[in-house]
Design a protein around this motif. Sequence first.
Motif, short mmCIF file in Angstrom:
data_model
loop_
_atom_site.label_atom_id
_atom_site.label_comp_id
_atom_site.label_asym_id
_atom_site.label_seq_id
_atom_site.Cartn_x
_atom_site.Cartn_y
_atom_site.Cartn_z
N ASP A 24 0.84 -1.19 -0.31
CA ASP A 24 0.08 0.35 0.34
C ASP A 24 0.84 1.17 0.23
N ALA A 25 1.01 2.60 -0.03
CA ALA A 25 1.50 3.66 -0.06
C ALA A 25 2.02 3.44 1.29
N LEU A 26 1.16 3.49 2.00
CA LEU A 26 1.97 3.78 3.70
C LEU A 26 3.39 2.86 3.22
N SER A 27 3.15 1.76 2.75
CA SER A 27 4.86 0.56 2.71
C SER A 27 5.08 1.24 1.97
N ALA A 28 4.46 1.42 0.63
CA ALA A 28 5.59 2.06 -0.15
C ALA A 28 6.34 3.33 0.06
N LYS A 29 6.05 4.19 1.05
CA LYS A 29 6.46 5.48 1.50
C LYS A 29 7.94 4.55 2.33
N LEU A 30 7.72 4.25 3.41
CA LEU A 30 9.09 3.20 4.27
C LEU A 30 9.98 2.79 3.01
N ILE A 31 9.60 2.22 2.53
CA ILE A 31 10.50 1.74 1.27
C ILE A 31 11.81 3.09 0.72
N ALA A 32 10.85 4.16 0.65
CA ALA A 32 11.53 5.07 -0.30
C ALA A 32 12.68 5.90 1.02
N GLN A 33 11.76 6.19 2.11
CA GLN A 33 11.72 6.70 3.35
C GLN A 33 13.45 5.74 3.49
N ILE A 71 -0.17 3.96 -4.42
CA ILE A 71 1.06 4.10 -4.19
C ILE A 71 1.94 4.84 -5.19
N ALA A 72 1.96 5.29 -6.05
CA ALA A 72 3.18 5.77 -7.25
C ALA A 72 2.45 6.95 -6.83
N ASP A 73 1.29 7.67 -5.69
CA ASP A 73 1.15 9.20 -5.66
C ASP A 73 2.15 9.42 -4.37
N ALA A 74 2.67 8.73 -4.44
CA ALA A 74 3.08 8.65 -2.77
C ALA A 74 4.23 8.38 -2.55
N ILE A 75 5.54 7.99 -3.42
CA ILE A 75 6.79 7.88 -3.79
C ILE A 75 7.54 8.76 -4.50
N PRO A 76 8.73 9.14 -4.58
CA PRO A 76 9.21 9.85 -5.74
C PRO A 76 10.05 8.17 -6.79
N ILE A 77 9.74 7.11 -5.79
CA ILE A 77 11.46 5.87 -6.65
C ILE A 77 9.92 5.55 -7.79
N PRO A 78 10.20 4.52 -8.46
CA PRO A 78 10.16 3.83 -9.57
C PRO A 78 9.17 2.71 -9.15
N LEU A 79 8.17 2.66 -9.40
CA LEU A 79 7.34 1.20 -9.20
C LEU A 79 6.89 0.18 -9.66
N ILE A 80 7.09 -0.94 -9.72
CA ILE A 80 6.23 -1.69 -11.31
C ILE A 80 5.13 -2.54 -10.42
N GLY A 81 4.61 -2.35 -11.87
CA GLY A 81 3.51 -3.32 -10.81
C GLY A 81 3.32 -4.26 -11.35
N ASP A 82 2.22 -5.30 -11.02
CA ASP A 82 1.86 -6.08 -11.14
C ASP A 82 0.32 -6.64 -11.70
N GLY A 83 0.54 -7.17 -12.84
CA GLY A 83 -0.31 -7.15 -14.24
C GLY A 83 -0.92 -7.86 -14.59
N ASP A 84 -0.70 -9.00 -13.75
CA ASP A 84 -0.39 -10.30 -13.09
C ASP A 84 -0.33 -11.38 -14.96
N THR A 85 -1.90 -11.53 -15.43
CA THR A 85 -1.96 -11.92 -16.80
C THR A 85 -2.48 -11.37 -17.76
N GLY A 86 -2.46 -9.93 -17.57
CA GLY A 86 -2.70 -9.11 -18.56
C GLY A 86 -4.58 -9.12 -18.47
N TYR A 87 -5.67 -9.77 -17.64
CA TYR A 87 -6.49 -9.54 -17.20
C TYR A 87 -7.30 -10.38 -19.04
N GLY A 88 -6.94 -10.82 -19.40
CA GLY A 88 -7.61 -11.09 -20.40
C GLY A 88 -6.91 -11.53 -21.76
#
Length: 291
Positions: A24-33, A71-88
């Motif tokens: 979530d955004a908080l865990s991502a923020k701690l990673i960046a901090q 998450i991306a809105d909360a951090i200045p570092i690159p975020l990789i998103g999990d797109g799973d199978t592409g949903y179709g």
Amino acid sequence: MTQAAQLRALLAQDKCHVMPCCFDALSAKLIAQEGYDLTFMSGFAASASRIGAPDLGLMSYGEVVDQARNIADAIPIPLIGDGDTGYGNAMNVRRTLRGFARAGCAAVMIEDQLAPKRCGHTPGKAVVGREEAFDRIRAAADERESLREAGGDILILARTDARHEHGLSEAIDRAARFAELGADILFVEAPKTVAEMRSICDTLPGPKMANIVEGGETPDLPNAELHDIGFAIAAYPLSLMAAAMQAMVTSLRAMRDDQRPGQMDFAELRRRIGFDGYYEVSEAYASSRRD
């Protein structure tokens, strides 16, 4: 520099980047901090955090993109998103690329599992046929080019889970084809030995990612050894969530016995969440000042 450009610059470095995964955004923020260079939104952890359910394809595309956007809105570092199978089908994969790019992700992972997907270190997972797997990455690469023409950008992390059903050779063959189709980062999930990890890195081109699940199938090696083997990223998808869950369970049990467990003090908690920064900036606006 865009998030995608930041990620490309990191991948060009001669190192294996330790990548704690957020949920979530908080865990991502701690990673960046704490000074980490990048993070990944773990599908396992995000599903547990957002809907309290296992990572078995239960979260919808809309829920996943919304989580990534926050998450991306909360951090200045690159975020990789999990797109799973592409949903179709392939057209859904293209929409997935577009949605994650608009959400602010530097990269999105697309995998070759059969939907509904499963966590890579749990039983019952299966992969689609080669051509369908290749179509997913081909569609992702086509959408990436369309995004670039429109001024956007995103990287493709191509994942194969073929090792589980079909062996390492098939997994490497699939990943090699993913690279030919334009994948930026390759991820062969769940190699079982150091020799298999070396074979992946010695055979495949470009940046490779290792996925280290504590208690999972892949050897949990020191970062220096992962770098020596040839990995550019070492993802730790469950470390933070497991630590957070353990801390919460410990606290809940202590409170039941009328005890107060050790915890982060209130001043640091406020600072890390952003209260101090908010108040500092708000001083410039009379209507926002504290009483």
